[in-house]
Design an enzyme around this catalytic site. Structure first.
Site, short mmCIF file in Angstrom:
data_model
loop_
_atom_site.label_atom_id
_atom_site.label_comp_id
_atom_site.label_asym_id
_atom_site.label_seq_id
_atom_site.Cartn_x
_atom_site.Cartn_y
_atom_site.Cartn_z
N SER A 226 17.23 50.19 -53.20
CA SER A 226 16.28 51.21 -54.39
C SER A 226 17.01 50.88 -55.59
O SER A 226 17.16 49.92 -56.18
CB SER A 226 16.02 52.61 -53.87
OG SER A 226 15.06 53.08 -54.39
N ASP A 442 6.50 48.17 -49.38
CA ASP A 442 7.47 49.26 -49.69
C ASP A 442 6.79 50.08 -50.73
O ASP A 442 6.15 49.62 -51.88
CB ASP A 442 8.67 48.37 -50.38
CG ASP A 442 9.75 49.56 -50.59
OD1 ASP A 442 9.36 50.85 -50.91
OD2 ASP A 442 10.89 49.39 -50.39
N HIS A 471 10.47 51.92 -47.09
CA HIS A 471 11.35 51.81 -48.24
C HIS A 471 12.60 51.26 -47.73
O HIS A 471 13.51 52.42 -47.08
CB HIS A 471 11.48 53.20 -48.82
CG HIS A 471 12.23 53.12 -50.41
ND1 HIS A 471 12.13 51.88 -50.97
CD2 HIS A 471 13.35 53.87 -50.89
CE1 HIS A 471 12.62 52.22 -52.15
NE2 HIS A 471 13.61 53.26 -51.73
#
Length: 851
Positions: A226, A442, A471
């Site tokens: 991320s 995502d 994610h």
């Protein structure tokens, strides 16, 4: 990058020059100095790292790690000035002689505390080589957690740093902008003013290099997910020759979380929502959200519009959309999301997650404040409110589900200081050692960001895409194609390549998952976990809920009581003793346990292991039944269990017929203890669990608890006259009532590993494995089901023979099967009542094996 729970809002607006002209001039001078060079630490200035015990965090075994504090300059343009602290944690490599180096880890955020992160790799299937060759080092970034922290003194309703609420109209934009301004002003007033402008990604990357120097290594490897993907790209651009293997998961664009990066959340939700819509449509009978994906989509817009007009409790349209964004991170959140929609559709407010108390780890206020510091200091956000009005209008047309929230006015528009330096340019200069991994759908880091990052890194990188939603790639339970590629890349030397992994749920796995879902949806079970393994790797999935109170989704990596599957472990240890010439299969048990077993001179070790001994089953007696919940609360000893059995005559002469008896395997445990001089459990640990790396398998003895995460077991209590049956939680039992016949707790991953090693010939000699697979008939009504020595064979309807050992305990059932071509399936089920029927289990197994 995850926003807060249902009703979190962040907001503010207006000129951001709170510190005055002199402060701005000072910031400008810092900016010019910092732009001169990527300040590198002097290798000779290294101070020794002083390791200490890590802080205690409830539910996390931090005692497995060691922690330390590294000091770094607050302002790298003034390295002799004030210093701040960075807290790090380390899990040392399992094989020091094969140690490749250090791998730094970052979980994202920004603002995410990270100290426990090395332990997550212990839960990652197939990560043994990484655990063996790297010291895994995590750190709380500057401003976060146990490093020098920042604060804005944010209230719970202000702790949503990455995305603003969904505006119904332009008046909402103005209203949220005012709140955003107030948050920015609050950060300017309540934060450490000297530290405030220096909480940036670039400085965090420089801190990483200070950590590298402190650890005394010339290069570091890195895994970041991320926001951590952007941090890794920045480090690799500032210090390209200091990198070894770099993996960036769930990839942001090369500008990080600037105004455009946050705005991509809208595209991410549009990409990901069809996965949920298809999932919910298949469960229309349960949630009543629509029988087709199109109908579920219509339901979303209808509920959102209704909540915009008339909130239900504290759930308005903005909170409803924010909860969707959160849930789309992982398929495991789909049941909870669907249930909340069902309640809202019926005019009821869903239960809300409680805000964790302040001051813990993680401290949610600190996390939100640190996120704002990084987002707002990294780039210069537009200050004109008209920019946000125009962006919201466009998002309503292009990405209406969540785009207007992602484009709404943000505290960074009104931040009290300017960035001290421009964003770090992500370039292709450096070695080819960066692998990007990206799900196609995502919600938080959509594919476009990864494509832009791949282009910026050029020949340095390869992009591996995965036909999956959610994610992050490594944290998803389903699918192993990408995970296996990533883990091989981490420990190899091959250059990164572009590639693609097909849908982990496609084909046979889709059929298996549909059958598992059907089992739970039928009301036969509260939860089911499944895992398969073949030449393409492993695949795992879960259905149902962990418990009937919170209704949190079941975790495919959960732990469970394997009950009689324990017998395969006990038999394997006995057969290893056969290979060591310490026991003979056709010798009488009297030879090894003199005077213990009635008629022991006529009962052989083989007959004990294949249930033809004729010994009475103690578990059929009152107070010892495996289904008697009150009886399962007290401790028992093997001597007690055997005494209960031996008080009854044999069911048949030794060798005359098959008759399943738990007594046989309590007796086998005693054979192990007598021959080795060590407890049965210690021998299982020494011979099987440790060599195979089965870290999630435990032998609880008299402990009633199951390590987390786990699903709960339930039992229906027969009603008294005129009352309804009562469903009680029977998760906590004392497994000493079965001991070496059924006490083990494990996971689908560990059981897959064990049966692959056992039936694949890695635990026993060829001759002894042949003896194990030599079977006898069982029930006359089950001619396709035969018993060996601790394993059973069964023939499926397609004619394929599979091997394994099933198990059933109160609230838990386990099913294992392996074919001779190496395919495996492990299934854990939490039945609603007693045992699940055979038919759905056969359908699950045949969906996988009979293709």
């Amino acid at each position: 990058m995850r926003p807060g729970s249902l009703c979190t809002i962040l907001d503010q607006v207006n000129p951001r020059r709170e510190f005055g002209r002199m402060a701005r001039l000072s910031v400008l001078s810092v900016m010019l100095a910092a732009a001169l060079a990527p300040v590198a630490a002097a290798e000779t200035d290294r101070e020794p790292v002083r390791w200490h015990d890590c802080p205690s965090i409830p539910g996390i075994p931090m005692e497995k790690l060691r922690c330390a504090t590294v000091t770094v300059p607050m302002n790298y343009a003034d390295p002799g000035g004030r210093h701040i602290s960075i807290e790090i944690s380390r899990r040392q490599a399992d094989n020091p002689a094969q140690r490749r180096g250090v791998m730094l880890l970052n979980p994202g955020g920004p603002g995410g505390p990270a100290l426990p992160m090395p332990l997550q790799f212990e839960q990652l299937p197939g990560a043994e080589a990484v655990l063996g060759s790297y010291d895994l080092v995590a750190f709380d970034p500057r401003g976060v957690g146990l490093s020098t922290p920042v604060t804005c003194r944010l209230r719970p309703d202000q702790r949503n740093g990455s995305v603003s609420p969904y505006p119904r109209d332009e008046a909402d934009i103005d209203r949220y902008a005012q709140r955003a301004r107030e948050v920015a002003q609050q950060c300017g007033k309540d934060s450490d003013r000297d530290l405030l402008p220096h909480i940036t990604t670039a400085n965090t990357a420089r801190d990483m290099d200070r950590i590298r120097v402190a650890l005394g290594v010339p290069r570091i490897s890195y895994y970041g997910a991320s926001y951590g993907s952007y941090l890794g790209a920045v480090y690799a651009s500032l210090f390209p020759q200091r990198t070894d293997r770099v993996v960036l998961d769930a990839v942001l664009g090369p500008q990080g979380l600037d105004v455009d990066g946050v705005r991509r959340f809208g595209q991410g939700v549009q990409d990901r929502f069809p996965d949920f819509a298809a999932w919910a449509a298949k469960r229309h009978s349960t949630y009543q959200l629509g029988a087709t994906p199109q109908a579920v989509t219509v339901k979303f817009y209808a509920l959102a519009a209704r909540l915009d007009r008339e909130p239900i409790g504290k759930v308005d349209g903005a909170a409803f959309r924010a909860s969707l964004f959160n849930a789309l991170y992982n398929d495991r959140s789909f049941p909870g999301l669907a249930e909340s929609w069902r309640l809202l559709d019926n005019g009821k407010e869903p239960p809300r997650d409680n805000e964790p108390p302040g001051g813990g780890y993680p401290d949610m206020e600190n996390r939100a404040a640190a996120q704002l510091h990084v987002l707002c200091n990294d780039s210069d956000w537009p200050e004109d409110i008209g920019h946000y009005r125009r962006a919201v209008r466009l998002e309503r047309l292009l990405r209406p589900m969540f785009g207007p929230a992602a484009a709404n006015a943000h505290p960074c528009a009104f931040w009290p200081v300017d960035p001290v330096e421009p964003p770090v340019a992500i370039t292709s200069r450096g070695p080819s050692n960066i692998l990007l991994v990206q799900n196609l759908r995502d919600p938080a880091t959509p594919l476009r960001g990864a494509q832009l990052m791949r282009a910026a890194l050029g020949q340095r990188a390869g992009l591996l895409t995965v036909d999956a939603g959610g994610h992050g790639v490594l944290n998803q339970a389903e699918g192993t194609c990408a995970r296996d590629i990533v883990l091989r890349f981490m420990t190899g030397d091959q250059p990164p390549r572009d590639g693609h992994c097909p849908s982990p749920g496609g084909g046979v796995h889709e059929k298996v998952k549909a059958e598992v879902d059907a089992l739970v949806d039928s009301g036969e079970a509260t939860a089911a976990l499944v895992r398969t393994r073949d030449s393409n790797g492993q695949w795992a999935a879960a259905a149902g809920v962990r418990d009937l109170t919170t209704r949190l989704p079941a975790d495919a990596r959960g732990k469970f009581r394997i009950a009689s599957t324990t017998k395969a472990f006990t038999a394997t240890v006995v057969l290893q003793l056969v290979d060591e010439n310490r026991i003979a299969l056709d010798a009488p048990v009297e030879r090894y346990l003199p005077g213990l077993v009635p008629d022991g001179a006529r009962i052989t070790v083989r007959q004990v292991l294949n249930h033809t001994s004729g010994l009475h089953d103690f578990a059929s007696e009152p107070g010892y039944e495996a289904w008697n919940y009150p009886a399962l609360q007290r401790s028992h000893t093997p001597a007690e269990l055997l005494a209960v059995a031996f008080a009854h005559p044999p069911t048949n002469p030794p060798g005359a017929k098959w008759d399943y008896s738990n007594t046989n395997y309590v007796l086998a445990g005693q054979l192990i203890e007598r021959l080795t001089g060590r407890p049965w459990a210690a021998e299982v640990q020494r011979r099987l669990l440790r060599p195979l790396g089965m870290r999630d398998t435990t032998l609880p003895g008299t402990s009633k608890t199951i390590p987390r995460p786990h699903a709960h077991g339930y039992m229906r209590v027969p009603p008294t006259e005129g009352a309804r049956p009562e469903l009680i939680d029977v998760t906590s039992i004392n497994p000493s009532v079965v001991g070496s016949a059924g006490e083990i707790i494990s996971t689908t991953e560990d059981l897959t590993r064990f049966f692959d090693a056992l039936l694949g010939g890695r635990l026993l000699s060829r001759d002894t494995l042949t003896q194990m697979r030599t079977t006898v008939a069982t029930h006359p009504g089950a001619p396709r089901w035969r018993d060996g020595l601790g394993v059973f064979s069964s023939e499926l309807s397609c004619g394929l023979k599979v091997w394994g050992h099933d198990g059933g305990a109160l609230g838990f059932q386990t099913f294992t099967a392996r074919s001779d071509d190496g395919r495996q399936l492990v299934l854990s089920v939490n039945p609603y009542d007693d045992l699940v029927p055979d038919a759905p289990i056969k359908r699950i197994q045949e969906a996988y094996f009979c293709r």
